[in-house]
Motif scaffolding. Sequence first.
Motif, mmCIF file in Angstrom:
data_model
loop_
_atom_site.group_PDB
_atom_site.id
_atom_site.type_symbol
_atom_site.label_atom_id
_atom_site.label_comp_id
_atom_site.label_asym_id
_atom_site.label_seq_id
_atom_site.Cartn_x
_atom_site.Cartn_y
_atom_site.Cartn_z
ATOM 1 N N THR A 20 0.746 -1.103 0.040
ATOM 2 C CA THR A 20 0.021 0.046 0.038
ATOM 3 C C THR A 20 0.916 1.186 -0.044
ATOM 4 O OG1 THR A 20 -1.638 -1.308 1.446
ATOM 5 C CG2 THR A 20 -1.874 1.170 1.249
ATOM 6 N N GLY A 21 0.665 2.073 -1.044
ATOM 7 C CA GLY A 21 1.364 3.342 -1.068
ATOM 8 C C GLY A 21 0.638 4.405 -0.523
ATOM 9 N N THR A 22 1.482 5.611 0.063
ATOM 10 C CA THR A 22 0.667 6.661 0.660
ATOM 11 C C THR A 22 1.084 7.875 -0.072
ATOM 12 O OG1 THR A 22 2.497 6.825 2.161
ATOM 13 C CG2 THR A 22 0.926 5.353 3.040
ATOM 14 N N GLY A 23 0.101 8.665 0.431
ATOM 15 C CA GLY A 23 0.259 10.186 -0.135
ATOM 16 C C GLY A 23 -0.393 10.363 -1.358
ATOM 17 N N ARG A 24 0.175 11.312 -2.338
ATOM 18 C CA ARG A 24 -0.379 11.924 -3.718
ATOM 19 C C ARG A 24 -0.485 10.254 -4.569
ATOM 20 N NH1 ARG A 24 2.256 16.604 -6.248
ATOM 21 N NH2 ARG A 24 3.967 15.845 -5.349
ATOM 22 N N ASN A 25 0.392 9.642 -4.562
ATOM 23 C CA ASN A 25 0.690 8.606 -5.399
ATOM 24 C C ASN A 25 0.269 7.155 -4.707
ATOM 25 O OD1 ASN A 25 1.334 10.157 -7.539
ATOM 26 N ND2 ASN A 25 3.410 10.161 -6.640
ATOM 27 N N ALA A 26 -0.924 7.269 -3.861
ATOM 28 C CA ALA A 26 -1.418 5.932 -3.022
ATOM 29 C C ALA A 26 -2.001 4.904 -4.305
ATOM 30 C CB ALA A 26 -2.565 6.452 -2.307
ATOM 31 N N ALA A 27 -1.404 3.942 -3.870
ATOM 32 C CA ALA A 27 -1.611 2.613 -4.643
ATOM 33 C C ALA A 27 -1.964 1.524 -3.838
ATOM 34 C CB ALA A 27 -0.632 2.477 -5.591
ATOM 35 N N TYR A 28 -2.539 0.441 -4.442
ATOM 36 C CA TYR A 28 -2.760 -0.677 -3.727
ATOM 37 C C TYR A 28 -2.363 -1.995 -4.412
ATOM 38 C CZ TYR A 28 -5.746 -4.518 -1.256
ATOM 39 O OH TYR A 28 -6.181 -5.677 -0.886
ATOM 40 N N TYR A 29 -1.643 -2.888 -4.037
ATOM 41 C CA TYR A 29 -1.228 -3.856 -4.973
ATOM 42 C C TYR A 29 -1.369 -5.070 -4.076
ATOM 43 C CZ TYR A 29 0.769 -5.734 -9.356
ATOM 44 O OH TYR A 29 0.987 -6.469 -10.349
ATOM 45 N N ARG A 30 -1.953 -6.297 -4.560
ATOM 46 C CA ARG A 30 -1.977 -7.466 -3.823
ATOM 47 C C ARG A 30 -1.091 -8.594 -4.674
ATOM 48 N NH1 ARG A 30 -4.590 -12.349 -3.958
ATOM 49 N NH2 ARG A 30 -5.700 -11.725 -5.903
ATOM 50 N N LEU A 31 -0.322 -9.268 -4.108
ATOM 51 C CA LEU A 31 0.427 -10.384 -4.580
ATOM 52 C C LEU A 31 0.192 -11.710 -3.842
ATOM 53 C CD1 LEU A 31 4.045 -8.659 -4.203
ATOM 54 C CD2 LEU A 31 2.569 -9.100 -6.469
ATOM 55 N N ASN A 32 -0.020 -12.698 -4.786
ATOM 56 C CA ASN A 32 -0.461 -14.170 -4.328
ATOM 57 C C ASN A 32 1.051 -14.872 -3.735
ATOM 58 O OD1 ASN A 32 1.179 -14.962 -6.518
ATOM 59 N ND2 ASN A 32 -0.614 -15.698 -7.821
ATOM 60 N N HIS A 33 0.918 -15.940 -3.543
ATOM 61 C CA HIS A 33 2.102 -16.788 -2.736
ATOM 62 C C HIS A 33 3.234 -16.468 -3.580
ATOM 63 C CE1 HIS A 33 0.249 -19.878 -5.197
ATOM 64 N NE2 HIS A 33 1.469 -20.689 -4.841
ATOM 65 N N ILE A 34 3.121 -16.916 -5.003
ATOM 66 C CA ILE A 34 4.191 -16.665 -5.894
ATOM 67 C C ILE A 34 4.774 -15.291 -5.991
ATOM 68 C CG2 ILE A 34 5.266 -17.279 -8.167
ATOM 69 C CD1 ILE A 34 3.042 -19.560 -8.209
ATOM 70 N N GLY A 35 3.926 -14.305 -6.163
ATOM 71 C CA GLY A 35 4.307 -12.990 -6.257
ATOM 72 C C GLY A 35 5.354 -12.608 -5.064
ATOM 73 N N THR A 36 4.476 -13.082 -3.808
ATOM 74 C CA THR A 36 4.989 -12.520 -2.555
ATOM 75 C C THR A 36 6.537 -13.186 -2.388
ATOM 76 O OG1 THR A 36 3.023 -12.504 -1.579
ATOM 77 C CG2 THR A 36 4.940 -12.950 -0.181
#
Length: 88
Positions: A20-36
């Motif tokens: 999870t990003g914060t501030g003006r460029n806030a973003a949310y990105y979920r990773l599965n077990h392989i991405g993690t």
Amino acid sequence: MTKLKRGVVLTRTGDQSVLTGTGRNAAYYRLNHIGTRMLDLMLEGVEDDAIAQRLATEFEVSPSKVRSDLDQIVDSLVAEKLIQRKLS
């Protein structure tokens, strides 16, 4: 070398994770077990080719498939301003 951008929070939920990003460029990105697993290895400083080889063995897939998936995840996380990469 890969590191989380300043202000990014990494939350683990079982074998998955959320960035999870914060501030003006806030973003949310979920990773599965392989991405993690990919992210963990990147944050440990493991080179991309070595990640592909290691995960190909762990998950019984081709290194080229892992490398393609890794490149996509990296591109997405960089575009969302969640990680910073410094290639050696």
